[in-house]
Write an enzyme that holds these catalytic residues in place. Structure first.
Site, PDB file in Angstrom:
ATOM      1  N   LYS A 120      -9.267  -3.797  -3.930  1.00 13.26           N
ATOM      2  CA  LYS A 120      -7.596  -4.205  -3.697  1.00 13.26           C
ATOM      3  C   LYS A 120      -7.952  -5.751  -3.704  1.00 13.26           C
ATOM      4  CE  LYS A 120      -5.675  -0.006  -1.404  1.00 13.26           C
ATOM      5  NZ  LYS A 120      -5.431   0.694  -0.111  1.00 13.26           N
ATOM      6  N   ASP A 179       0.685  -0.851  -0.243  1.00  8.61           N
ATOM      7  CA  ASP A 179      -0.195   0.249   0.351  1.00  8.61           C
ATOM      8  C   ASP A 179       0.858   1.067   0.022  1.00  8.61           C
ATOM      9  OD1 ASP A 179      -2.384   1.326   0.703  1.00  8.61           O
ATOM     10  OD2 ASP A 179      -1.077   1.643   2.249  1.00  8.61           O
ATOM     11  N   LYS A 180       0.624   2.153  -0.793  1.00 15.25           N
ATOM     12  CA  LYS A 180       1.451   3.476  -0.705  1.00 15.25           C
ATOM     13  C   LYS A 180       1.180   4.229   1.034  1.00 15.25           C
ATOM     14  CE  LYS A 180       0.539   7.202  -2.727  1.00 15.25           C
ATOM     15  NZ  LYS A 180       0.496   8.470  -2.550  1.00 15.25           N
ATOM     16  N   THR A 181       0.267   4.705   1.165  1.00 13.70           N
ATOM     17  CA  THR A 181      -0.106   5.486   1.864  1.00 13.70           C
ATOM     18  C   THR A 181       0.358   5.454   3.508  1.00 13.70           C
ATOM     19  OG1 THR A 181      -1.433   7.163   0.457  1.00 13.70           O
ATOM     20  CG2 THR A 181      -1.274   7.611   2.482  1.00 13.70           C
ATOM     21  N   ASP A 216      -7.295  -1.590   3.616  1.00 18.76           N
ATOM     22  CA  ASP A 216      -6.300  -2.753   3.230  1.00 18.76           C
ATOM     23  C   ASP A 216      -6.665  -4.707   3.676  1.00 18.76           C
ATOM     24  OD1 ASP A 216      -4.655  -1.090   2.182  1.00 18.76           O
ATOM     25  OD2 ASP A 216      -3.503  -0.456   3.819  1.00 18.76           O
ATOM     26  N   THR A 266      -2.330   1.656  -4.559  1.00 16.04           N
ATOM     27  CA  THR A 266      -2.906   2.863  -3.951  1.00 16.04           C
ATOM     28  C   THR A 266      -4.727   3.134  -4.224  1.00 16.04           C
ATOM     29  OG1 THR A 266      -1.993   4.627  -3.333  1.00 16.04           O
ATOM     30  CG2 THR A 266      -1.489   3.780  -5.718  1.00 16.04           C
ATOM     31  N   GLY A 267      -5.185   3.491  -3.583  1.00 13.14           N
ATOM     32  CA  GLY A 267      -6.740   4.412  -4.050  1.00 13.14           C
ATOM     33  C   GLY A 267      -5.936   5.605  -4.701  1.00 13.14           C
ATOM     34  N   ASP A 311      -1.462  -0.616   6.156  1.00 16.74           N
ATOM     35  CA  ASP A 311      -1.920  -0.340   7.466  1.00 16.74           C
ATOM     36  C   ASP A 311      -2.958  -0.440   7.738  1.00 16.74           C
ATOM     37  OD1 ASP A 311      -1.753   2.270   5.946  1.00 16.74           O
ATOM     38  OD2 ASP A 311      -0.772   3.767   7.954  1.00 16.74           O
TER      39      ASP A 311
END
Length: 698
Positions: free
Chosen positions: A570, A385-387, A593, A542-543, A589
């Protein structure tokens, strides 16, 4: 004839205790109650170490006169120490060694046979019983040689083998005990009047205020109310550098305070506390059964059956088909059974499980599902996940574009001073970036928010504005072509650009521009590089907008970007990757997710994330550090290699040892005695224990 017998762990009373060797292998050391923080099983295990130590020294003392009184050894030494009744004294001493020293093995054999699972205890008991009963028959008139000295030395070697190995096992099994010792016994609780009182840590309750003095351990999870200090969390999270803690920061019980005193409000105690949750996760991981252990258990069973069969065939072959005496045939059979004892097999996997789980906990990797951890060695794709995982989930200045005549630090300090009056996330990012650089901010007057445009304030008597790109166009402020082109490029990458000007309208003097974006964690690039070294593909899921995601991906070297995915989509992406034949791990996190974490072959939750993500994952990463996800894979692979190595050490040597024990090289004068076979068997067990403890995180 020491053999492999029960080995310090297998039956160790395991024999006397009633665990069969197999049970102990499958559950004893993988279950590792051994350290539940000083619990009963660990104390019992320590008592058994002492019991084997005591039995060994008693039997060793009796073995000295047994060796001196043995006719065969006297003949080899060229002496005659026989006296009236010496044979009966020899028999009495040997009987004590057989019964007292051999009791753990004899009792363990009864347990195994009662459950129809013959194992190492059965082999050891059979070996010492055959030698002892045959010698008794010789004393009573059967023609042959006395094997009492072989029985005694075999029992001695088995006892010392158990003693040494059990100590190694305890060393590998102390993860929970070490964690429990991190908690202090007492705390300084603050009363309503501000005075301190000494209370047991167990008496603390959420809402209590406590004082943590310099160099003391933190007695409970809590939030800092007052004070500032560097806190060492290395034993809990694996962070090598102490972490600065101040008002509002969270503290973990068991961490060590630095030089400053802290006033803390207790937030969690008992089972809810972080350390107790870690203990629970470690215990669950150690109790969860390894699939590789099933292989070891089957191998141990078949090796036991093979050893008994080969021992019987060896005896019959030497007795019926050769001219060798009955004593020689018995000695060959006993040696085969001793050398083939699968005790090391019983330890091969549980010891590695114990050590790897302990290493995981010390490095901030909390394994909730052992099978998932073992699957991690086969991963070929790691999805991030990015953020909040690859990035910090907060705005920060990524690039400073200062106009001619203005330095980067001056531009950032000026902008931070103006933005200090705003609560906007962009403003917070500018201020935080200036603080990170340690910049002194000038005084500000007359702060004003300009709806739809930006903010302005008076700094040192001059008007300074921070404006959006649209406001710059409307105001007609002219920036250099190079600066505007760079700013436009950053904007197309999804970064937010704000312009800093002095004055109003077309007469405003351009000072520069700041680009802001979600701050990429400094550890992320290292994590991706290490992932590539391990041969895995890195995917970002990622969104966020595609241009933003691709900008981050370019910085980090991510192989594949899947952006603008809704939260409920996802898990579908994970399934698509699996449909492509990928073995996928997901690291995330957030609440969005959780479905993907559950769908992935291995789910890795960042511990700082939401409870639902942590509860859904197979492995929890205590720190928000993407390198931890890579360490999981590296440790899983190293653990599997150790398991395979141990299986070979435990069973592979039998390929050579059993034929030697059976006497295939006897025509050339190479014959192994039961005592030598016992030494070889014990060595294989010790090698397995030592090899397991050499496991390291790559």
């Amino acid at each position: 004839m020491a053999g492999r017998g029960p080995a310090p762990n297998a039956g160790t009373d395991h024999a006397a205790m009633g665990h069969t060797a197999e049970e102990h292998a499958a559950m004893g050391h993988s279950k590792m109650d051994h350290g539940s923080g000083g619990g009963g099983h660990h104390d019992h295990h320590a008592m058994m170490v002492e019991d084997f130590k005591r039995r060994f020294w008693v039997c060793l003392g009796l073995t000295v006169p047994i060796l001196a009184l043995s006719p065969m050894l006297q003949m080899w030494a060229g002496v005659d120490w026989a006296f009236p009744g010496s044979v009966w004294l020899l028999t009495a001493l040997a009987s004590v060694v057989y019964v007292y020293g051999g009791w753990p093995f004899l009792n363990g054999a009864v347990e195994e046979l009662g459950k129809r699972r013959p194992g190492m205890m059965t082999l050891v008991a059979l070996a010492i019983t055959v030698a002892f009963v045959y010698s008794m028959a010789v004393v009573l008139g059967l023609e042959g040689n006395l094997f009492f000295w072989e029985t005694a030395t075999l029992v001695d070697l088995m006892l010392v083998g158990h003693w040494v190995e059990m100590r190694s096992v305890m060393g590998a099994s102390r993860a929970l005990e070490e964690l429990a010792r991190l908690m202090p016994d007492e705390a300084h609780r603050l009363t309503a009047t501000g005075e301190t009182e000494e209370v047991p840590t167990s008496a603390l309750r959420p809402g209590d205020r406590i004082l943590v003095k310099a160099s003391e351990k933190v007695p409970a999870d809590g939030t800092v109310l007052d004070g500032r200090s560097a806190v060492n969390q290395a034993a809990l999270t694996g962070e090598s550098v102490p972490v600065e803690k101040g008002q509002g920061d969270e503290l973990i019980a068991g961490s060590v305070n630095g030089s400053g005193a802290l006033t803390v409000e207790v937030t969690k105690t008992g089972a809810d506390a972080y350390l107790n949750q870690v203990v629970t996760l470690v215990r669950e991981a150690q109790a969860s059964k390894s699939k590789t252990q099933d292989l070891a258990n089957r191998a141990a069973f078949y090796l036991t059956v093979t050893a008994i069969s080969v021992g019987a065939l060896t005896f019959l072959a030497w007795w019926l088909l050769t001219a060798e005496p009955l004593a020689f045939a018995i000695e060959r059979a006993v040696t085969v059974m001793v050398i083939a004892c699968p005790h090391a097999l019983g330890l091969a996997i549980p010891l590695v499980v114990a050590v790897s789980t302990s290493i995981s906990a010390r490095n901030g990797l909390l394994v909730r599902d052992r099978a998932a951890f073992e699957r991690a060695r086969d991963l070929d794709t790691l999805v991030f996940d990015k953020t909040g995982t690859l990035t910090e989930g907060r705005f920060g200045v990524t690039e400073i574009l200062a106009a001619s005549g203005t330095s980067d630090d001056d531009l950032l300090a000026l902008a931070a001073a103006v933005e200090g009056g705003s609560e906007h996330p962009i403003a917070a990012g500018v201020v935080r970036s200036a603080q990170d650089r340690g910049l002194a901010l000038p005084a500000v007057q007359g702060f004003q928010a300009i709806t739809g445009k930006g903010v302005r304030a008076t700094v040192d008597g001059r008007t300074v504005q921070i404006l959006s790109p649209g406001a710059i166009e409307a105001e007609g402020v002219r920036f250099s072509d190079a600066l505007r082109q760079r700013a436009d490029t950053l904007g197309t990458e999804g970064q937010t650009v704000v312009y800093v000007v002095e004055g109003d309208g077309a007469q405003a003097r351009p000072l520069g521009a700041l680009a802001l974006a979600d701050v990429v964690r400094p550890e992320s690039k290292e994590a991706i590089d290490r992932l590539h070294e391990l041969g895995l593909t890195a995917v970002m899921l990622t969104g966020d907008k595609r241009e933003v995601a691709e900008h981050v991906a370019r910085q980090l070297g991510i192989d594949r970007v899947i952006a603008e995915v809704l939260p409920d989509g996802k898990s579908d992406v994970i399934r698509q990757l699996q449909a492509e034949g990928k073995v996928v791990a997901m690291t995330g996190d957030g609440v969005n997710d959780a479905p993907a974490l559950a769908t992935a072959d291995v789910g890795l939750a960042v511990g700082a994330g939401t409870d639902v993500a942590v509860e859904t994952a197979d492995i929890v990463l205590v720190e928000s550090d993407p390198r931890a996800a890579v360490r999981v894979i590296a440790l899983a692979r190293a653990t599997y290699r150790k398991m395979v190595q141990n299986l070979w050490w435990a069973a592979g040597y039998n390929i050579v040892a059993i034929p030697l024990a059976a006497g295939v090289l006897a025509p050339w004068g190479i014959v192994l005695s039961p005592a030598v076979g016992a030494v070889l068997m014990s060595l294989s067990t010790v090698v397995v224990a030592v090899n397991a403890r050499r496991l390291r995180v790559e």
